[in-house]
Design an enzyme around this catalytic site. Structure first.
Site, mmCIF file in Angstrom:
data_model
loop_
_atom_site.group_PDB
_atom_site.id
_atom_site.type_symbol
_atom_site.label_atom_id
_atom_site.label_comp_id
_atom_site.label_asym_id
_atom_site.label_seq_id
_atom_site.Cartn_x
_atom_site.Cartn_y
_atom_site.Cartn_z
ATOM 1 N N GLU A 172 27.557 34.842 -19.086
ATOM 2 C CA GLU A 172 26.825 34.730 -20.307
ATOM 3 C C GLU A 172 27.230 35.810 -21.258
ATOM 4 O O GLU A 172 26.352 36.714 -21.868
ATOM 5 C CB GLU A 172 25.115 34.917 -19.874
ATOM 6 N N GLU A 291 24.558 27.366 -13.781
ATOM 7 C CA GLU A 291 23.575 27.760 -13.716
ATOM 8 C C GLU A 291 22.610 26.674 -14.044
ATOM 9 O O GLU A 291 22.559 26.330 -15.386
ATOM 10 C CB GLU A 291 23.119 29.138 -14.596
#
Length: 504
Positions: A172, A291
């Site tokens: 991320e 995710e």
């Protein structure tokens, strides 16, 4: 109300990659400590791992587990988790405002993966660290004895390389919350150099570059374009993340969110194709959706720790969403989307596996049990392997916040030619009406229904607990029948179903 579906043997999407049923464990909350690792637990094995958890995880047949993060990895020193436990430092984790003893590192996690029959998907720290540390970690994990890092691994108890083939280049990195957050250009250039260096060690590694953390990021989808402009020829996958919430407790809007997921995947697929065309490349890059899950139930209770008002606790209860029946439907819808997008989504990791927004829960020194969402994940992993079918669906729909004319029946189909089976996963989103559904099977020949599983509950908020583990669980369905090439099934309101057909 009625719905019709056509499934033709020759109209297919793609071979489903088994890795869309992968999972994730981060050094976060109780995912590791009192989740998979609890040496004082009555079921603990010789490595301190909970055997009761191992047994449940085995049921899922998850092919890879992503580790050690997540946000945690962006300030993680992998060296802290190797060598004698008594010499390992306790570190403060800035991502989740907790402390970590490093009692579990890559050696212990590898042993656990062996015990459950899965493989490691490792992430390198590209937040607080960079190229040299990624190179060193790779050489420690996969390098030969006779080199400095290989010899250190041998000294720490393992002469043979771990042979990890799947690596994430950070986590991320588009997120301002991330330790070491970078712009797309900064990250893309670094990731490309790391990828080139890792490939100099082993050209056959599979590498995942960071895409957007969610579809609401202001930098999406430009982030993907810029990062791929830097890395396209050096990587194999770009990661996407998405979590699903029902803060307004509006069932219709909640159960339409996989329409947003579908658009998210389609947009990034188009971005991949744009970069590929601009580069005149023959190389293919796919999506690693590493995710995904429902996440919103625990947010209020987590604030004290996450805002730093609880000190630096070790393995506190964090992100422990207790899932209800409504979440069963959502997880079923997400998995259906991944099956239908199997031409581009090759990896997907439910986040996470134990305790932290997870299908499996444990009590310290106590029981382990399956949350409500365990079951659609289990059914898809067990029976959703083969070739995804391009289904034609004719069904009434409804308008929701994220999309109009959302079909009440959401269905995916999988043909396992080797096993001679067809499997359909269906969700009825209608809140009050059953839907009579006909699935026309064309080109498959004769067959018969061999399994029919149904999940319904009168209470959308019903949950499973250590005291009532089977409150929300599948039951044998009745009434599904195959006659003259047509499979008929009744879908009760707000229900999840799996129907399997054995072909003659």
């Amino acid at each position: 109300m009625k719905a019709s579906v056509t499934a033709h043997k020759d109209f297919t999407i793609a071979k489903i990659d088994d890795r869309i049923y992968a999972s994730f464990l981060e050094h976060l909350g109780r995912a590791i400590y009192t989740g998979i690792y609890e040496p004082d637990h009555p079921t603990a094995d010789k490595n301190g791992m909970r055997q009761d958890v191992i047994d449940i995880v085995k049921e899922l047949n998850t092919p890879y587990v992503r580790y050690p993060g997540g946000n945690f990895v962006s300030a993680y020193n992998w060296e802290d988790g190797v060598g004698p436990r008594e010499d390992r430092p306790t570190r403060l984790d800035l991502a989740w405002h907790t402390s970590d003893s490093n009692a579990v590192g890559v050696h212990e996690f590898s042993d656990w993966c062996d015990a459950v029959g899965t493989k490691m998907m490792l992430a390198v720290n590209l937040g607080s660290r960079g190229l040299d540390d990624a190179r060193n970690f790779l050489e420690y994990v996969n390098g030969p004895v006779g080199s400095a890092w290989g010899d250190l691994r041998k000294k720490n108890g393992r002469a043979e390389p771990f042979n990890v083939d799947l690596w994430c280049l950070g986590n991320e990195m588009d997120g301002p919350w991330q330790v070491g957050h970078k712009t797309a250009d900064e990250y893309g250039r670094l990731a490309n150099e790391v990828a080139k260096t890792m490939r100099a060690f082993d050209k056959n590694l599979q590498l995942v570059v960071c895409g957007s953390s969610n579809a609401d990021m202001k930098t999406y989808p430009e982030w993907e374009r810029i990062v791929l402009e830097h890395t396209y020829e050096s990587v194999d996958y770009i990661s996407l993340h998405m979590y699903f919430a029902n803060h307004a407790h509006h069932t219709g809007n909640y159960l339409a969110l996989n329409e947003k997921l579908d658009r998210y995947i389609t947009t990034v697929e188009s971005t991949i194709n744009l970069v590929k065309a601009n580069k005149r490349s023959k190389h293919n890059v796919y999506i690693s959706f590493d995710e995904w899950n429902v996440w919103y139930h625990s947010r209020e209770q987590d604030k004290k720790i996450l805002e730093g008002n609880a000190g630096w606790p070790h393995a506190p209860r964090l992100l422990e969403d207790i899932y209800n029946f409504e979440d069963v439907l959502q997880v079923g819808l997400i998995l259906n989307t991944f099956i239908r997008k199997s031409n581009v989504v090759k990896i997907a990791c439910i986040a996470q596996l134990v305790n932290v927004i997870a299908p499996i829960m444990t009590d310290p020194m106590g029981k382990a049990w399956r949350q409500t969402i365990f079951y659609p994940y289990y059914f898809a992993s067990a029976f959703g392997r083969g070739t995804a079918l391009q289904l034609a669906v004719n069904c009434p729909g409804y308008d929701a916040e994220v999309a109009d004319n959302v079909p009440f029946v959401d269905v995916s189909g999988v043909h396992d030619e080797a096993a001679g089976t067809l499997t359909f996963f269906a969700v009825n989103r209608h809140e009050s009406e059953s839907i009579e559904t006909e699935i026309s099977l064309q080109g498959f020949g004769a067959g018969s229904v061999i399994d029919h599983q149904v999940m319904t509950h009168k209470d959308l908020r019903a949950v499973n607990t250590a005291e009532n583990m089977m409150n929300v669980a599948p039951s044998k369905g009745t009434g599904a029948a195959l006659k003259d090439g047509t499979l008929t099934v009744k879908l009760p309101p707000l229900s999840y179903q799996m129907i399997r057909v054995k072909l003659a």
